[in-house]
Scaffold this motif. Structure first.
Motif, PDB file in Angstrom:
ATOM      1  N   ILE A  64      77.680  87.192  79.198  1.00 17.55           N
ATOM      2  CA  ILE A  64      77.651  86.809  80.614  1.00 17.55           C
ATOM      3  C   ILE A  64      79.037  86.354  81.056  1.00 17.55           C
ATOM      4  CG2 ILE A  64      76.568  85.319  82.307  1.00 17.55           C
ATOM      5  CD1 ILE A  64      74.253  84.995  80.423  1.00 17.55           C
ATOM      6  N   GLU A  83      63.790  88.057  75.053  1.00 15.47           N
ATOM      7  CA  GLU A  83      63.736  87.021  74.034  1.00 15.47           C
ATOM      8  C   GLU A  83      62.322  86.474  73.899  1.00 15.47           C
ATOM      9  OE1 GLU A  83      67.563  84.458  73.221  1.00 15.47           O
ATOM     10  OE2 GLU A  83      66.152  83.499  74.550  1.00 15.47           O
ATOM     11  N   LEU A  99      76.816  73.319  78.341  1.00 21.20           N
ATOM     12  CA  LEU A  99      76.402  74.099  77.166  1.00 21.20           C
ATOM     13  C   LEU A  99      76.923  73.453  75.889  1.00 21.20           C
ATOM     14  CD1 LEU A  99      75.355  76.694  75.784  1.00 21.20           C
ATOM     15  CD2 LEU A  99      77.575  77.677  76.183  1.00 21.20           C
ATOM     16  N   VAL A 150      74.630  71.979  72.728  1.00 16.91           N
ATOM     17  CA  VAL A 150      74.759  72.403  71.331  1.00 16.91           C
ATOM     18  C   VAL A 150      75.036  71.196  70.438  1.00 16.91           C
ATOM     19  CG1 VAL A 150      76.126  73.796  69.756  1.00 16.91           C
ATOM     20  CG2 VAL A 150      75.455  74.733  71.938  1.00 16.91           C
ATOM     21  N   ALA A 173      67.993  80.852  67.917  1.00 16.34           N
ATOM     22  CA  ALA A 173      68.882  79.943  68.649  1.00 16.34           C
ATOM     23  C   ALA A 173      70.262  80.545  68.801  1.00 16.34           C
ATOM     24  CB  ALA A 173      68.957  78.600  67.927  1.00 16.34           C
ATOM     25  N   LEU A 208      67.127  87.397  78.585  1.00 17.47           N
ATOM     26  CA  LEU A 208      66.141  86.359  78.884  1.00 17.47           C
ATOM     27  C   LEU A 208      64.726  86.899  78.780  1.00 17.47           C
ATOM     28  CD1 LEU A 208      67.140  84.216  81.955  1.00 17.47           C
ATOM     29  CD2 LEU A 208      66.480  83.454  79.701  1.00 17.47           C
ATOM     30  N   LEU A 237      69.750  76.902  80.725  1.00 18.14           N
ATOM     31  CA  LEU A 237      71.130  76.965  81.207  1.00 18.14           C
ATOM     32  C   LEU A 237      71.492  78.379  81.662  1.00 18.14           C
ATOM     33  CD1 LEU A 237      72.896  74.604  81.496  1.00 18.14           C
ATOM     34  CD2 LEU A 237      74.120  75.260  79.476  1.00 18.14           C
ATOM     35  N   VAL A 238      70.930  79.389  80.976  1.00 22.22           N
ATOM     36  CA  VAL A 238      71.165  80.765  81.422  1.00 22.22           C
ATOM     37  C   VAL A 238      70.579  80.955  82.817  1.00 22.22           C
ATOM     38  CG1 VAL A 238      70.601  83.169  80.991  1.00 22.22           C
ATOM     39  CG2 VAL A 238      71.304  81.750  79.135  1.00 22.22           C
ATOM     40  N   LEU A 270      79.514  75.374  81.515  1.00 25.53           N
ATOM     41  CA  LEU A 270      80.008  75.596  80.145  1.00 25.53           C
ATOM     42  C   LEU A 270      80.145  74.282  79.392  1.00 25.53           C
ATOM     43  CD1 LEU A 270      82.646  78.379  80.310  1.00 25.53           C
ATOM     44  CD2 LEU A 270      80.421  78.363  79.259  1.00 25.53           C
ATOM     45  N   TYR A 296      75.737  84.084  76.001  1.00 20.55           N
ATOM     46  CA  TYR A 296      76.726  83.485  76.909  1.00 20.55           C
ATOM     47  C   TYR A 296      78.030  84.255  76.873  1.00 20.55           C
ATOM     48  CZ  TYR A 296      74.028  79.428  78.015  1.00 20.55           C
ATOM     49  OH  TYR A 296      73.068  78.613  78.496  1.00 20.55           O
ATOM     50  N   LEU A 325      64.071  80.185  63.419  1.00 22.41           N
ATOM     51  CA  LEU A 325      64.472  79.557  64.684  1.00 22.41           C
ATOM     52  C   LEU A 325      65.984  79.551  64.816  1.00 22.41           C
ATOM     53  CD1 LEU A 325      62.148  76.498  65.109  1.00 22.41           C
ATOM     54  CD2 LEU A 325      62.140  78.607  66.360  1.00 22.41           C
ATOM     55  N   ILE A 379      88.526  81.696  79.556  1.00 21.15           N
ATOM     56  CA  ILE A 379      87.156  82.155  79.290  1.00 21.15           C
ATOM     57  C   ILE A 379      87.156  83.623  78.897  1.00 21.15           C
ATOM     58  CG2 ILE A 379      84.897  82.484  80.341  1.00 21.15           C
ATOM     59  CD1 ILE A 379      85.351  80.022  81.929  1.00 21.15           C
ATOM     60  N   ILE A 394      68.317  73.955  71.201  1.00 22.80           N
ATOM     61  CA  ILE A 394      69.290  74.997  71.527  1.00 22.80           C
ATOM     62  C   ILE A 394      68.593  76.189  72.174  1.00 22.80           C
ATOM     63  CG2 ILE A 394      70.943  76.606  70.533  1.00 22.80           C
ATOM     64  CD1 ILE A 394      71.666  74.440  68.562  1.00 22.80           C
ATOM     65  N   ILE A 395      67.424  76.581  71.641  1.00 24.35           N
ATOM     66  CA  ILE A 395      66.746  77.759  72.197  1.00 24.35           C
ATOM     67  C   ILE A 395      66.341  77.500  73.643  1.00 24.35           C
ATOM     68  CG2 ILE A 395      64.681  79.185  72.059  1.00 24.35           C
ATOM     69  CD1 ILE A 395      64.741  78.837  69.074  1.00 24.35           C
ATOM     70  N   GLU A 455      65.181  69.087  62.164  1.00 24.22           N
ATOM     71  CA  GLU A 455      65.762  70.427  62.299  1.00 24.22           C
ATOM     72  C   GLU A 455      65.003  71.285  63.310  1.00 24.22           C
ATOM     73  OE1 GLU A 455      64.646  69.400  59.257  1.00 24.22           O
ATOM     74  OE2 GLU A 455      63.139  70.816  58.535  1.00 24.22           O
ATOM     75  N   PHE A 456      63.684  71.075  63.387  1.00 24.91           N
ATOM     76  CA  PHE A 456      62.896  71.862  64.344  1.00 24.91           C
ATOM     77  C   PHE A 456      63.314  71.527  65.773  1.00 24.91           C
ATOM     78  CE2 PHE A 456      59.111  72.453  66.988  1.00 24.91           C
ATOM     79  CZ  PHE A 456      58.856  73.782  66.733  1.00 24.91           C
ATOM     80  N   MET A 490      66.722  73.048  66.698  1.00 24.80           N
ATOM     81  CA  MET A 490      66.716  74.474  67.034  1.00 24.80           C
ATOM     82  C   MET A 490      66.040  74.701  68.385  1.00 24.80           C
ATOM     83  SD  MET A 490      68.370  75.957  64.871  1.00 24.80           S
ATOM     84  CE  MET A 490      69.263  74.975  63.723  1.00 24.80           C
ATOM     85  N   VAL A 512      64.200  76.175  58.821  1.00 23.88           N
ATOM     86  CA  VAL A 512      63.901  76.752  60.133  1.00 23.88           C
ATOM     87  C   VAL A 512      64.778  77.981  60.353  1.00 23.88           C
ATOM     88  CG1 VAL A 512      62.979  74.735  61.298  1.00 23.88           C
ATOM     89  CG2 VAL A 512      65.418  75.022  61.121  1.00 23.88           C
ATOM     90  N   HIS A 558      82.407  76.413  85.169  1.00 30.00           N
ATOM     91  CA  HIS A 558      83.061  75.572  84.164  1.00 30.00           C
ATOM     92  C   HIS A 558      82.176  74.390  83.798  1.00 30.00           C
ATOM     93  CE1 HIS A 558      87.405  77.016  85.120  1.00 30.00           C
ATOM     94  NE2 HIS A 558      86.602  77.966  84.711  1.00 30.00           N
ATOM     95  N   SER A 607      70.398  83.260  71.245  1.00 31.71           N
ATOM     96  CA  SER A 607      70.358  82.853  72.655  1.00 31.71           C
ATOM     97  C   SER A 607      71.684  82.257  73.089  1.00 31.71           C
ATOM     98  CB  SER A 607      69.222  81.871  72.893  1.00 31.71           C
ATOM     99  OG  SER A 607      69.449  80.693  72.180  1.00 31.71           O
ATOM    100  N   VAL A 608      72.489  81.735  72.151  1.00 30.87           N
ATOM    101  CA  VAL A 608      73.800  81.231  72.555  1.00 30.87           C
ATOM    102  C   VAL A 608      74.790  82.387  72.701  1.00 30.87           C
ATOM    103  CG1 VAL A 608      75.720  79.756  71.906  1.00 30.87           C
ATOM    104  CG2 VAL A 608      73.410  78.972  71.574  1.00 30.87           C
ATOM    105  N   TYR A 625      67.010  74.694  75.880  1.00 31.80           N
ATOM    106  CA  TYR A 625      67.966  74.202  76.871  1.00 31.80           C
ATOM    107  C   TYR A 625      69.167  75.119  76.989  1.00 31.80           C
ATOM    108  CZ  TYR A 625      65.313  70.087  77.750  1.00 31.80           C
ATOM    109  OH  TYR A 625      64.321  69.253  78.150  1.00 31.80           O
ATOM    110  N   ALA A 626      69.820  75.404  75.855  1.00 32.24           N
ATOM    111  CA  ALA A 626      71.019  76.234  75.944  1.00 32.24           C
ATOM    112  C   ALA A 626      70.646  77.680  76.217  1.00 32.24           C
ATOM    113  CB  ALA A 626      71.823  76.124  74.651  1.00 32.24           C
ATOM    114  N   GLY A 627      69.568  78.154  75.590  1.00 31.21           N
ATOM    115  CA  GLY A 627      69.279  79.581  75.648  1.00 31.21           C
ATOM    116  C   GLY A 627      68.530  80.001  76.886  1.00 31.21           C
ATOM    117  N   ALA A 628      67.629  79.165  77.399  1.00 28.45           N
ATOM    118  CA  ALA A 628      66.815  79.614  78.523  1.00 28.45           C
ATOM    119  C   ALA A 628      67.195  78.918  79.825  1.00 28.45           C
ATOM    120  CB  ALA A 628      65.341  79.376  78.210  1.00 28.45           C
TER     121      ALA A 628
END
Lengths: 172, 330
Positions: B124, B150, A34, A38, B114, B147, A65-66, A31, B121, B110, B75, A57-58, A50-51, A54, B107, A28, B117-118, A60-63
């Motif tokens: 999972i 990607e 996460l 975002v 992004a 992972l 945190l997973v 989550l 979740y 990207l 969840i 998110i890619i 904007e870069f 993105m 972007v 939890h 990759s979300v 921190y959130a995508g790699a």
């Protein structure tokens, strides 16, 4: 409109960060973090970065945190910790509050409305955020960038060595 | 105000078209696999079974929505929504023709990475919250698989970004059209192959559908799901296939354009609207998805990770270096 959006992002970031460190169930709290990442991306978008949004998110959130989630699953930390509070001593709580206060005041006093320097808002508007960050990173800050790369390479090699040694000892 | 209304209508049209495509992709998949196995596929509902997907969708929405008693209820219920929302959101940045795009982001590429990759979740969490061994293993597999792949996907796209000099999908297509060959798939053949394989793994499709390998894991992370929540996962998987197909068409096959040397020989092809070229490329990629599913056996999990880390990532790096040299010296 921008202030409204900023308020929304700021409130969600603070509350979800608080929930992230106070939940007992590790999944939890991940989550909530996460959600925080975002929304942090959204905050970068408000700054026209904007870069960065993105990549936030890619990466921190995508790699990352997973990876955390994966570790939580692998170590089977599904049972919740039984302790009612994490910090027992009252000194610890006072230090925590003081540190928070320090950062809040530090942020409030160093707040500047206009940015001065070579990368002005007009320049970024003209050539785009991605291009600006690329030219700055690979010209002005090339050496720190390379050092960062080497620092990241070290744990990669270390993990490889640990894995190879374990295999050689037959205790995999 | 009127602009907002136009935007809403455009979005609705795009989503409607894509969802219709998804429905009939399931039909096409069953027909093509049927033919590959010397069967007829669905034939009963409507002429040649053409109403089969509609019947399936009506049926699945009238089923009972079951939540297992030991599941993490909240969840468990939002997991399919996470997957679907973060997959559908990608449709907004895809340029279908030169002037039809919902949100022209700088972007865009990207953005797709992004949200992909979300959305993992959702898978999972679906596996974890179901509180079942099969679901949990499926979720874990999906985590490590996505992972690993990607990185390969990002590396192969980095070659395209380097060659085009932009992260905007529309600019990538235009830059591609201005090169001599007109498609990046030919000079960056290594990157193209890496992209195709990684795209299969990213969308959890055969031969990399290990998160839902039915011989080992019943249905993987989908085991405990039923009724429309199952349908949401299903929908998300097919929309993700379309996103990957569009990305392939845009980044490697020239999007809505065709190479200039073809239009030089056959000038009348210039009159064909761009959306048709785009659709042909996307359909070809979707057909490849189905064809591969009908042909290849499933990999073992260690094989999957070995392919990802020891073959695709080095190949992606080689491609990136080659593109850098091409860009610098040619």
């Amino acid at each position: 409109m921008v202030e409204l959006l900023f308020g929304y992002f700021a409130i969600v970031i603070i509350t979800s960060a608080l929930f992230g460190v106070t939940r007992k169930n590790l999944v939890h709290s991940l989550l909530w973090i996460l959600l925080m990442f975002v929304h942090l991306g959204g905050l970068y978008l408000l700054l026209n970065a904007e870069f960065l949004a993105m990549v936030q998110i890619i990466v921190y959130a995508g790699a990352i945190l997973v990876m955390f989630l994966f570790v939580v699953f692998l170590l089977n930390l599904k049972e919740e910790t039984k302790e009612p509070v994490f910090i027992h001593s009252w000194q610890g709580r006072i230090y925590g509050v003081l540190i928070l206060l320090f950062f809040a005041l530090f942020g409030a006093f160093t707040y500047k409305k206009t940015h001065t320097g070579s990368f002005t808002i007009e320049l970024i508007d003209k050539q785009g955020h991605t291009k600006t960050i690329g030219t700055a990173l690979f010209n002005e800050y090339l050496f720190p960038f390379l050092i960062l790369g080497f620092i990241l390479l070290v744990p990669l090699i270390g993990v490889g060595i640990v894995a190879v040694r374990r295999k050689a000892n037959g205790t995999s | 105000m009127i602009e907002l209304l136009i935007m809403v209508i455009k979005t609705t049209v795009v989503f409607g078209i894509v969802l219709t495509h998804v429905a009939y992709t399931t039909y096409a998949e069953r027909k093509i696999i049927g033919r590959a196995q010397a069967r007829m596929g669905p034939m009963e509902v409507g002429p040649h079974g053409l109403l089969q997907p509609i019947a399936d969708f009506i049926k699945i929405f009238f089923k009972e929505d079951i939540v297992p008693i030991n599941a993490e209820k909240f969840i468990f219920q939002i997991a399919p929504l996470i997957v679907l929302i973060f997959t559908m959101i990608n449709l907004t940045v895809i340029p279908f023709t030169s002037n039809f795009i919902l949100a022209d982001l700088n972007v865009g590429l990207l953005f797709i990475l992004a949200s992909a990759s979300v959305s993992v979740y959702g898978i999972i969490l679906a596996g974890w919250s179901s509180n079942s061994k099969y679901s949990f293993l499926g979720g874990l597999r999906s985590a490590s698989q996505v992972l690993s792949y990607e990185i390969a996907l990002g590396l192969s796209l980095a070659g395209v970004v380097l060659a085009a000099g932009s992260l905007n999908l529309r600019d990538i297509v235009i830059a591609q059209h201005n090169t001599a060959l007109g498609v990046y798939a030919i000079p960056q053949i290594i990157g193209f192959v890496v992209f195709v394989i990684a795209a299969f793994a990213e969308t959890n499709r055969a031969p990399f559908d290990l998160p839902e390998a039915e011989t080992e894991l019943v249905a993987g992370y989908l085991t405990e799901y039923s009724a429309f929540r199952y349908a949401l996962f299903f929908l998300a998987e097919y929309v993700a296939m379309y996103i990957m197909a569009s990305l392939c068409a845009l980044c490697f096959l020239g999007g809505w354009t065709i190479p200039k040397f073809i239009t030089d020989i056959l000038p009348f092809l210039d009159k064909v609207p761009g959306i048709i070229w785009f659709a042909i490329k996307v359909y070809a990629f979707i057909f490849l998805y189905i064809w591969v599913r009908a042909t290849f056996p499933r990999y073992r999990f260690d094989q999957l990770l070995n392919i990802g880390w020891k073959v695709l990532i080095p190949a992606g790096l080689v491609n990136l270096i080659l593109v850098a040299f091409l860009k610098r010296f040619m």
